[in-house]
Design a protein around this motif. Structure first.
Motif, PDB file in Angstrom:
ATOM      1  N   GLU A 202      -2.320   6.923  -3.138  1.00 25.80           N
ATOM      2  CA  GLU A 202      -3.365   7.832  -2.668  1.00 25.80           C
ATOM      3  C   GLU A 202      -2.891   8.677  -1.488  1.00 25.80           C
ATOM      4  N   ASN A 203      -1.681   8.404  -1.022  1.00 25.02           N
ATOM      5  CA  ASN A 203      -1.163   9.111   0.143  1.00 25.02           C
ATOM      6  C   ASN A 203      -0.266  10.261  -0.294  1.00 25.02           C
ATOM      7  N   ILE A 204      -0.413  11.415   0.363  1.00 31.41           N
ATOM      8  CA  ILE A 204       0.378  12.590   0.005  1.00 31.41           C
ATOM      9  C   ILE A 204       1.868  12.361   0.252  1.00 31.41           C
ATOM     10  N   LEU A 224       7.204  -1.928  -3.282  1.00 33.81           N
ATOM     11  CA  LEU A 224       6.072  -2.629  -2.685  1.00 33.81           C
ATOM     12  C   LEU A 224       5.192  -1.596  -1.999  1.00 33.81           C
ATOM     13  N   GLU A 225       3.932  -1.515  -2.395  1.00 38.34           N
ATOM     14  CA  GLU A 225       3.010  -0.525  -1.829  1.00 38.34           C
ATOM     15  C   GLU A 225       2.298  -1.099  -0.612  1.00 38.34           C
ATOM     16  N   ILE A 226       2.277  -0.301   0.458  1.00 36.34           N
ATOM     17  CA  ILE A 226       1.633  -0.699   1.709  1.00 36.34           C
ATOM     18  C   ILE A 226       0.565   0.330   2.042  1.00 36.34           C
ATOM     19  N   SER A 227      -0.526  -0.098   2.657  1.00 37.76           N
ATOM     20  CA  SER A 227      -1.671   0.800   2.866  1.00 37.76           C
ATOM     21  C   SER A 227      -1.469   1.822   3.969  1.00 37.76           C
ATOM     22  N   ASN A 228      -0.653   1.496   5.001  1.00 41.38           N
ATOM     23  CA  ASN A 228      -0.438   2.478   6.069  1.00 41.38           C
ATOM     24  C   ASN A 228       0.960   2.344   6.643  1.00 41.38           C
ATOM     25  N   MET A 229       1.397   3.369   7.360  1.00 40.20           N
ATOM     26  CA  MET A 229       2.781   3.422   7.826  1.00 40.20           C
ATOM     27  C   MET A 229       3.083   2.419   8.926  1.00 40.20           C
ATOM     28  N   ASP A 230       2.123   2.097   9.756  1.00 40.22           N
ATOM     29  CA  ASP A 230       2.368   1.086  10.786  1.00 40.22           C
ATOM     30  C   ASP A 230       2.783  -0.236  10.159  1.00 40.22           C
TER      31      ASP A 230
END
Length: 300
Positions: A202-204, A224-230
Motif C-alpha cells: 500500500e506504500n508508494i 518480508l513486508e513491514i508496515s513502516n520504515m522505522d
C-alpha cells in the motif's frame, strides 16, 4: 425572513430601550421610520407586539415571547462577530495534514516546529497513512494538504517539491558476511537468497522499488513486508535481513557502522517528496500561510 431581519432588529432595539425615541437615536433612523417598521412587523405576524403609553412602549405577552428569541439571535450574531474579529486579529485557523508515519517523523516535524512557533493560533491536525490514502483524502476534501512522495499521476493536485530522497539497501555487516560464507558473491544471488525487508504494497515506496526490481530483472525470493520504515530500520539493525530504506534516515547507522549499504549494479534514482493539495480547493488564510512558509524554505 431576509426582508424581515431589519424589522426584527428594530423590534429588538425598541424592546431593549422601551422607548421609540431612544431606539431611533441608537439606530440612527427617524421615529416615524421606527413606528412604521413596528407596525409592519405586527401586520406580518397579525398580532400586537407593544402597548403604547405616554412613557414609551411596553411588550405584550406575545411581544415578550418574540423578544426572547430575537435577543438570543442578536446576542449570537454579536458573539459571532466577536469571534470573527478574534480569528482575524490572532490569525486563528485550522490545517488538516496527511502524511506517512515516516515522512511525518523525519520531514514534517521540523517544518511544523518552526511554523507553529510563528503561528501559535493555527490548529494542526495530522492524519498518518500511506501516500495513496493521503491522495484519496485530498480528493475527498477530508484533508487540506499532504506531504507525499511524488506520484506518477498527480491527477488534480498541485505539487511542490521540497526535497529528494534516495532509496538504499542496508544490512548489518554480520548479516552480509554470513551470506558470503555461503558463497554468495554476486549481487543477484544476494537478493535471491537474503531476506529482503520491504514496505507493504500500500506504500508508494514499495511500488517504486518493485518497478526497480522489474526493470533490472532482479528476482526476490524471500520478501518480508513491514508496515513502516522505522520497523524496517529496527529489523535491519538486529540482523533480520537486507532492508530497503531511505538513506537520509539511516545516516547515523551508516556512519557508525551499525549498518552498511549494499552496493548495487543499477543505482536507484532519487525521488521527489513535497506538499500537495487539490488545485480545486478554496484555500483558507491558514493554508495560504503554510504554503508560503514551505515555499520560502524557512526551515533550511
Amino acid at each position: 425572513m431576509e426582508q424581515n431581519l431589519s424589522l426584527y432588529h428594530i423590534f429588538n432595539t425598541v424592546a431593549e430601550t422601551g422607548n421609540i425615541s431612544k431606539a431611533a437615536k441608537e439606530l440612527y433612523i427617524s421615529q416615524p421610520a421606527i413606528s412604521k417598521a413596528i407596525s409592519k412587523l405586527e401586520q406580518n405576524l397579525d398580532i400586537p407586539l407593544f402597548i403604547r403609553n405616554s412613557r414609551g412602549v411596553k411588550l405584550t405577552d406575545e411581544g415578550k415571547v418574540l423578544y426572547e428569541h430575537t435577543r438570543k439571535a442578536f446576542d449570537s450574531l454579536i458573539k459571532g462577530e466577536d469571534t470573527i474579529r478574534k480569528i482575524n486579529e490572532l490569525e486563528i485557523g485550522h490545517i488538516r495534514i496527511g502524511v506517512s508515519t515516516t515522512l511525518c517523523k523525519y520531514i514534517l516535524l521540523p517544518y511544523l516546529k518552526k511554523f507553529i512557533k510563528d503561528n501559535p493560533h493555527i490548529k494542526i491536525s495530522i492524519s498518518c497513512q500511506s501516500t495513496f490514502h493521503t491522495m484519496k483524502l485530498l480528493e475527498e476534501n477530508k484533508i487540506d494538504i499532504g506531504l507525499i512522495g511524488k506520484p506518477d499521476n498527480l491527477k488534480e493536485l498541485d505539487f511542490y517539491s521540497i526535497d529528494e530522497i534516495e532509496d538504499v539497501f542496508v544490512a548489518t555487516k554480520t548479516y552480509v558476511e554470513n551470506l558470503k560464507l555461503r558463497e554468495l558473491n554476486d549481487h543477484a544471488d544476494i537478493f535471491q537468497t537474503a531476506n529482503i525487508l520491504l514496505l507493504d504494497e500500500e506504500n508508494i515506496t514499495r511500488h517504486y522499488i518493485d518497478d526497480y526490481f522489474y526493470r533490472n530483472n532482479i528476482q526476490i525470493n524471500n520478501a518480508l513486508e513491514i508496515s513502516n520504515m522505522d520497523l524496517l530500520i529496527e529489523f535491519a539493525r538486529i540482523g533480520l535481513g537486507i532492508a530497503c530504506v531511505i538513506k537520509d534516515f539511516v545516516k547515523k547507522d551508516l556512519a557508525s557502522g551499525t549498518l552498511i549499504e549494499i552496493p548495487l549494479d543499477f543505482p536507484i534514482q532519487k525521488r521527489e517528496i513535497g506538499f500537495a493539495y487539490s488545485n480545486k480547493a478554496v484555500l483558507s488564510n491558514s493554508m495560504e500561510k503554510f504554503i508560503q512558509f514551505y515555499k520560502k524554505g524557512l526551515t533550511h
